[in-house]
Write a protein that holds these residues in place. Structure first.
Motif, PDB file in Angstrom:
ATOM      1  N   PRO A  11       0.818  -1.217   0.000  1.00 30.05           N
ATOM      2  CA  PRO A  11       0.000   0.000   0.000  1.00 30.05           C
ATOM      3  C   PRO A  11       0.853   1.269   0.000  1.00 30.05           C
ATOM      4  CG  PRO A  11      -0.851  -1.587   1.587  1.00 30.05           C
ATOM      5  CD  PRO A  11       0.484  -2.112   1.128  1.00 30.05           C
ATOM      6  N   LEU A  12       1.973   1.227   0.722  1.00 27.86           N
ATOM      7  CA  LEU A  12       2.852   2.393   0.799  1.00 27.86           C
ATOM      8  C   LEU A  12       3.418   2.748  -0.569  1.00 27.86           C
ATOM      9  CD1 LEU A  12       4.422   4.465   2.536  1.00 27.86           C
ATOM     10  CD2 LEU A  12       6.218   2.749   2.786  1.00 27.86           C
ATOM     11  N   CYS A  14       3.286   5.781  -5.615  1.00 24.32           N
ATOM     12  CA  CYS A  14       3.342   5.727  -7.079  1.00 24.32           C
ATOM     13  C   CYS A  14       2.276   6.641  -7.682  1.00 24.32           C
ATOM     14  CB  CYS A  14       3.135   4.285  -7.527  1.00 24.32           C
ATOM     15  SG  CYS A  14       3.391   3.991  -9.298  1.00 24.32           S
ATOM     16  N   TYR A  15       1.040   6.515  -7.202  1.00 25.62           N
ATOM     17  CA  TYR A  15      -0.057   7.360  -7.702  1.00 25.62           C
ATOM     18  C   TYR A  15       0.201   8.829  -7.391  1.00 25.62           C
ATOM     19  CZ  TYR A  15      -2.856   3.089  -8.304  1.00 25.62           C
ATOM     20  OH  TYR A  15      -3.330   1.865  -8.694  1.00 25.62           O
ATOM     21  N   ASP A  16       0.691   9.096  -6.199  1.00 23.65           N
ATOM     22  CA  ASP A  16       0.938  10.470  -5.757  1.00 23.65           C
ATOM     23  C   ASP A  16       1.967  11.167  -6.652  1.00 23.65           C
ATOM     24  OD1 ASP A  16       0.975  12.767  -4.015  1.00 23.65           O
ATOM     25  OD2 ASP A  16       2.819  11.983  -3.148  1.00 23.65           O
ATOM     26  N   ILE A  17       3.079  10.486  -6.897  1.00 24.80           N
ATOM     27  CA  ILE A  17       4.158  11.093  -7.699  1.00 24.80           C
ATOM     28  C   ILE A  17       3.718  11.298  -9.150  1.00 24.80           C
ATOM     29  CG2 ILE A  17       6.480  10.705  -8.624  1.00 24.80           C
ATOM     30  CD1 ILE A  17       7.105   9.234  -5.972  1.00 24.80           C
ATOM     31  N   ILE A  18       3.042  10.302  -9.712  1.00 23.94           N
ATOM     32  CA  ILE A  18       2.599  10.429 -11.108  1.00 23.94           C
ATOM     33  C   ILE A  18       1.524  11.508 -11.234  1.00 23.94           C
ATOM     34  CG2 ILE A  18       1.435   9.261 -13.019  1.00 23.94           C
ATOM     35  CD1 ILE A  18       2.838   6.692 -12.162  1.00 23.94           C
ATOM     36  N   GLY A  19       0.628  11.562 -10.235  1.00 25.63           N
ATOM     37  CA  GLY A  19      -0.398  12.606 -10.250  1.00 25.63           C
ATOM     38  C   GLY A  19       0.220  13.988 -10.281  1.00 25.63           C
ATOM     39  N   ASN A  49      -7.005   7.256  -6.688  1.00 28.33           N
ATOM     40  CA  ASN A  49      -6.539   5.868  -6.575  1.00 28.33           C
ATOM     41  C   ASN A  49      -5.838   5.585  -5.249  1.00 28.33           C
ATOM     42  OD1 ASN A  49      -6.972   4.670  -9.448  1.00 28.33           O
ATOM     43  ND2 ASN A  49      -5.954   6.631  -9.836  1.00 28.33           N
ATOM     44  N   ILE A  50      -5.479   6.629  -4.525  1.00 29.53           N
ATOM     45  CA  ILE A  50      -4.736   6.475  -3.273  1.00 29.53           C
ATOM     46  C   ILE A  50      -5.658   5.979  -2.159  1.00 29.53           C
ATOM     47  CG2 ILE A  50      -3.396   7.707  -1.515  1.00 29.53           C
ATOM     48  CD1 ILE A  50      -2.423   9.590  -3.731  1.00 29.53           C
ATOM     49  N   GLU A  51      -5.208   4.939  -1.442  1.00 30.57           N
ATOM     50  CA  GLU A  51      -6.014   4.328  -0.386  1.00 30.57           C
ATOM     51  C   GLU A  51      -5.975   5.140   0.912  1.00 30.57           C
ATOM     52  OE1 GLU A  51      -8.045   1.718  -0.446  1.00 30.57           O
ATOM     53  OE2 GLU A  51      -7.706   1.524  -2.603  1.00 30.57           O
ATOM     54  N   SER A  52      -4.805   5.615   1.294  1.00 26.96           N
ATOM     55  CA  SER A  52      -4.667   6.352   2.549  1.00 26.96           C
ATOM     56  C   SER A  52      -5.392   7.705   2.450  1.00 26.96           C
ATOM     57  CB  SER A  52      -3.182   6.586   2.859  1.00 26.96           C
ATOM     58  OG  SER A  52      -3.034   7.537   3.894  1.00 26.96           O
ATOM     59  N   PRO A  53      -6.370   7.957   3.330  1.00 26.07           N
ATOM     60  CA  PRO A  53      -7.105   9.235   3.288  1.00 26.07           C
ATOM     61  C   PRO A  53      -6.195  10.454   3.434  1.00 26.07           C
ATOM     62  CG  PRO A  53      -8.236   7.653   4.690  1.00 26.07           C
ATOM     63  CD  PRO A  53      -6.893   7.059   4.367  1.00 26.07           C
ATOM     64  N   ASP A  54      -5.249  10.371   4.371  1.00 28.16           N
ATOM     65  CA  ASP A  54      -4.335  11.498   4.591  1.00 28.16           C
ATOM     66  C   ASP A  54      -3.465  11.749   3.366  1.00 28.16           C
ATOM     67  OD1 ASP A  54      -5.314  11.880   7.134  1.00 28.16           O
ATOM     68  OD2 ASP A  54      -3.742  10.690   8.103  1.00 28.16           O
ATOM     69  N   TRP A  55      -2.951  10.674   2.796  1.00 33.63           N
ATOM     70  CA  TRP A  55      -2.076  10.814   1.621  1.00 33.63           C
ATOM     71  C   TRP A  55      -2.877  11.327   0.426  1.00 33.63           C
ATOM     72  CZ3 TRP A  55       2.410   6.836   1.127  1.00 33.63           C
ATOM     73  CH2 TRP A  55       3.393   7.333   0.261  1.00 33.63           C
ATOM     74  N   LYS A  56      -4.125  10.863   0.315  1.00 31.70           N
ATOM     75  CA  LYS A  56      -4.977  11.306  -0.788  1.00 31.70           C
ATOM     76  C   LYS A  56      -5.213  12.814  -0.692  1.00 31.70           C
ATOM     77  CE  LYS A  56      -8.367   8.647  -1.949  1.00 31.70           C
ATOM     78  NZ  LYS A  56      -9.664   7.924  -1.986  1.00 31.70           N
ATOM     79  N   TRP A  57      -5.482  13.272   0.541  1.00 32.46           N
ATOM     80  CA  TRP A  57      -5.720  14.705   0.742  1.00 32.46           C
ATOM     81  C   TRP A  57      -4.468  15.514   0.413  1.00 32.46           C
ATOM     82  CZ3 TRP A  57      -8.945  18.364   0.635  1.00 32.46           C
ATOM     83  CH2 TRP A  57      -8.731  19.584   1.301  1.00 32.46           C
TER      84      TRP A  57
END
Length: 222
Positions: free
Chosen positions: A179-180, A185-190, A201-209
């Motif tokens: 998951p990490l 991966c999604y965060d950097i490409i986004g 696509n990010i599972e972690s709510p905090d990371w998604k925000w």
């Protein structure tokens, strides 16, 4: 006839002597070229390149380090020669197991690429070496399909992540199990594509925000 044979042998001996002297002079000139560098790092790079091009590990003895007992410079030089010669036997001279293993993997990558047969990685005698071989080829070729040959899940995930980010391809992120690493991966490409929808696509709510905020901030920059 005897005289002619004697003259022939004399000429042959003279030719051999001249060849040896010429090579010695040539090596001396090249060695002096490396010595002309003031900085030891520049000298080491010069000698390593020469050793690789000539496929001669003896030249690696000229590689020096700034600290007593540190042979890391020699190690890199020997590995470069081993790769150039595609000679695994050079790896055997290393005392530390991780150095020997790394040498085998790096030579295997060269051999597999030269023969266009990545299955040669399977000839290595440990799974860690095999995984390292596949990892190196996958990263070099930027071919995510090769990552799947890696048995260790963490290394497989890192392999997918590296290629996905370099290619800005989120479909490759989907193959990641951790998951990490997947969220990263999604965060950097986004962020690279400035596409806020990728954050979904990010599972972690905090990371998604954080992903939403990062891309919004990038788009607001002048």
């Amino acid at each position: 006839i005897i005289l002619m044979r004697i003259n022939y042998y004399i000429l042959a001996v003279i030719s051999v002597i001249l060849l040896v002297v010429t090579n010695a002079c040539s090596n001396s000139i090249e060695n002096n070229t490396c010595q002309n560098f003031q900085d030891q790092i520049d000298k080491n790079i010069c000698y390593t390149g020469m050793a690789r091009d000539k496929q001669d590990i003896r030249i690696c003895e000229n590689v020096k380090t700034r600290y007593p007992g540190d042979d890391s410079g020699n190690y890199s030089c020997y590995v470069e020669v081993a790769k150039a010669k595609q000679d695994f036997s050079i790896c055997e001279q290393f005392q530390l197991e991780y150095e020997k293993e790394n040498c085998y993997v790096r030579v295997a990558i060269v051999v597999a690429e030269a023969k266009q047969n990545i299955s040669l990685c399977e000839d290595l005698d440990s799974q860690r070496k095999k995984d390292g071989c596949y990892f190196g080829i996958a990263i070099k070729k930027q071919d995510a399909s090769i990552c799947n040959r890696i048995q260790t899940q963490l290394n497989k995930d890192i392999c997918y992540s590296n290629i996905a980010i370099n290619k800005t391809d989120i479909t490759i992120c989907d193959n990641i199990q951790s998951p990490l690493y997947k969220d990263s991966c999604y965060d950097i490409i986004g962020a690279k594509k400035q596409d806020i929808s990728i954050c979904d696509n990010i599972e972690s709510p905090d990371w998604k925000w954080q992903c939403y905020r990062k891309i919004a901030s990038i788009k607001q920059e002048p």
